[in-house]
Design an enzyme around this catalytic site. Structure first.
Site, short mmCIF file in Angstrom:
data_model
loop_
_atom_site.label_atom_id
_atom_site.label_comp_id
_atom_site.label_asym_id
_atom_site.label_seq_id
_atom_site.Cartn_x
_atom_site.Cartn_y
_atom_site.Cartn_z
N SER A 133 28.56 63.19 16.93
CA SER A 133 28.63 63.10 18.39
C SER A 133 28.67 64.48 19.05
O SER A 133 27.74 65.26 18.91
CB SER A 133 29.83 62.24 18.78
N ASP A 178 25.46 64.31 25.27
CA ASP A 178 26.06 64.96 24.10
C ASP A 178 25.11 64.81 22.91
O ASP A 178 23.99 64.31 23.05
CB ASP A 178 27.45 64.40 23.81
N ASP A 209 25.40 59.29 23.56
CA ASP A 209 26.12 58.09 23.99
C ASP A 209 27.08 58.38 25.14
O ASP A 209 27.77 57.49 25.61
CB ASP A 209 26.86 57.43 22.82
#
Length: 448
Positions: free
Chosen positions: A103, A244, A248
Site C-alpha cells: 500500500s 497511494d 485504494d
C-alpha cells in the site's frame, strides 16, 4: 481469537526478504490458500495482481507456484490497483484474488492481500484457516501432474478496469474543460488512472507515472501530497488527485492547492447521493478518527454517522451489516459499495469530479463541506506495563473529559504492534484541545 503469526489488520506485510516476507514463505502461502479455496470439482482460479515494487517480481512467481501446485489455475494481471483485483475476481468468476502490495509503505516493504470470490477481503476465520496450513505438512496439498493448475497472463486487465471505473460516472457526464493533476505515486495506477481521466474528457497532468521498482510512494502520492499541491498551483489546475501505491486511497487538493481529506470527500459524496435519492443506510460509516465537524454536519441534515474501529475492514463490515453504501476513513480510504467492495481512490475521485461538473462550483467550494473541529493526535511511547491503569493517567483523562464538557471528545487507542498509545482530542477550543492532549500524554510518559 487465536494469536496471528502471519496476518495483520490488512493481509500479510513486512520487510522484503525478512521474517515471513521471503519467497519460500510466499510459496507456502500460495499452497495453503490454494488448499483452502479448492472446493468442489469445478476449475479453480486465482487472480494475482501487484503494484510496482521490484520485489513483486519475486513474490508473484512464488505465489503462483504454490497455487499451481495446489491445483489452481493462475491468472496474472501485472501492476493493477487493489480495487481492480477485487473487481476482476468477481468478473472472472474466480475463487480467490491476491494483491501483492504494501500500500502506502516504502519499496522495501511488501505484502499479500486476499479477496474472496465475492470480492471482499477474507474474514478472520478464513485467514486463520490459511495460517494453520502455512507451516504444516504440504504432502496432502501437492497435486500429481495431471491435476496441477496452469498460469496465464490476462493482457486486457487494465482495459477492463478502465471501463469499470468509467461506468461509475453518471451517463452523459464528461469532464471536458477540467484540468486535473493526478499523482499515481509511481504505483499500481500509473497507467490506468490517467487513461480513465483522459477518456472522460479531462485535461490530464500526470505525476508519479515513472515507476522504477524503488520509487513507489517516494515523496509522492497520497502520503506526500505536497508535490501535487504545488503542481496544481503552477499549472492553474482545477483539482489535484493523489493516490497511494496500490490506489485504494486518495487525498485531493482544490485549485488553490489546499488539501481535502477523506472526511470532506465522504461528506460531499454522502450529501450528493442523499439529494439524488441513492444514499442507503441513512448516512455513512466512518472510523473513530473522523472529525466531529462531519458528525455535526450529517446530524443537521438528518443523516447518521456510525463509527467503527480504525481500519477499512471494520468499516466494510458495518456497511454490509447496516446496508450502507458510503463509508471510509479520514486517511482517504473511501468505500462506495454500489461500485466496489473495497476502497478505490480513483472511483471516489470520479464522484467528486462529477459533483464539481454538475454543480458548476470550483473545487474549493464543492469540497468544503464543513468546518473541521480542531483536532490533535499525539503518539506516545510508554514504559509502564499498562499505563492506562495508572491512577494519574486515569485522573488526567477524567479531568480532560470534564474540561471538554460535551463540546468535544477524547479518544485513547493502544497500538497492537508497538508500545505506543495514541491520544486524540477534538473540540471547538483549539488551545483547550492541545492542553488536554499534552496533559494526558505527559502522564502516560511518566507512568511506571
Amino acid at each position: 481469537m487465536s494469536k496471528r503469526k502471519y496476518f495483520g489488520t490488512d493481509g500479510i506485510r513486512g520487510r522484503v526478504n525478512e521474517g515471513h516476507m521471503t519467497p519460500d514463505v510466499a510459496l507456502r502461502i500460495g499452497l495453503a490458500a490454494g488448499k483452502a479455496f479448492v472446493r468442489g470439482d469445478h476449475v479453480h482460479r486465482v487472480v494475482i495482481g501487484k503494484d510496482t515494487r521490484r520485489s513483486g517480481y519475486m513474490y508473484e512467481p512464488a505465489l503462483a507456484s504454490g497455487f499451481v501446485a495446489a491445483g489452481m489455475d493462475v491468472i496474472l494481471v501485472g501492476p493493477m490497483p487493489t480495487p481492480a483485483i477485487a473487481m476482476l475476481v468477481k468478473s472472472l468468476r474466480a475463487d480467490l484474488g491476491v494483491m501483492i502490495s504494501a500500500s502506502h509503505n516504502p519499496h522495501d516493504d511488501n505484502g499479500i492481500k486476499f479477496f474472496g470470490p465475492d470480492g471482499y477481503k477474507l474474514s478472520d476465520e478464513q485467514e486463520l484457516a490459511i495460517e494453520a496450513m502455512i507451516d504444516g505438512d504440504t504432502s496432502d496439498i501437492l497435486q500429481p501432474s495431471l491435476t496441477l493448475g496452469h498460469a496465464r497472463r490476462l493482457d486486457d486487465a487494465g482495459g477492463r478496469y478502465v471501463e469499470f471505473a468509467k461506468a461509475t460516472v453518471p451517463s452523459g457526464v464528461t469532464f471536458d474543460g477540467l484540468k486535473v493533476v493526478v499523482d499515481c505515486a509511481n504505483g499500481a495506477a500509473y497507467k490506468v488512472a490517467p487513461t480513465v481521466l483522459w477518456e472522460l474528457g479531462a485535461d490530464v497532468i500526470p505525476m508519479g507515472v515513472s515507476p522504477n521498482g524503488f520509487n513507489i510512494n517516494a515523496e509522492c502520492g497520497s502520503t506526500h501530497p505536497e508535490a501535487m499541491c504545488e503542481r496544481v498551483r503552477k499549472e492553474g489546475a482545477d483539482l489535484g488527485i493523489a493516490l497511494d501505491g496500490d490506489a485504494d486511497r486518495l487525498i485531493l487538493c482544490d485549485e488553490n492547492g489546499k488539501i481535502v481529506d477523506g472526511d470532506q470527500i465522504m461528506a460531499l459524496i454522502t450529501r450528493n447521493w442523499a439529494r439524488r435519492g441513492i444514499l442507503k443506510g441513512g448516512g455513512l460509516v466512518a472510523t473513530v478518527m473522523s472529525n466531529l465537524g462531519l458528525e455535526r454536519l450529517l446530524k443537521s441534515e438528518g443523516l447518521t454517522l456510525e463509527r467503527t474501529a480504525v481500519g477499512d475492514r471494520y468499516v466494510v463490515e458495518r456497511m454490509r451489516a447496516g446496508g450502507f453504501n458510503v463509508g471510509g476513513e479520514q486517511s482517504g480510504h473511501v468505500v462506495l459499495s454500489d461500485f466496489t467492495t473495497t476502497g478505490d481512490g480513483l472511483v471516489s475521485a470520479l464522484q467528486v469530479m462529477t459533483e464539481i461538473v454538475q454543480s458548476g462550483q470550483k473545487a474549493s467550494v464543492a469540497c468544503k463541506q464543513f468546518e473541521a473541529v480542531p483536532q490533535l493526535l499525539k503518539s506516545v511511547r510508554y514504559k509502564a506495563a499498562d499505563p492506562l491503569s495508572d491512577a494519574k493517567v486515569a485522573a488526567a483523562i477524567k479531568a480532560a473529559e470534564a474540561e471538554l464538557n460535551g463540546s468535544g471528545r477524547i479518544l485513547i487507542r493502544k497500538s497492537g504492534t508497538e508500545p505506543v498509545i495514541r491520544v486524540m482530542a477534538e473540540g471547538d477550543d483549539d488551545a483547550m484541545v492541545a492542553r488536554v492532549v499534552h496533559t494526558i500524554a505527559d502522564e502516560i510518559e511518566a507512568a511506571r
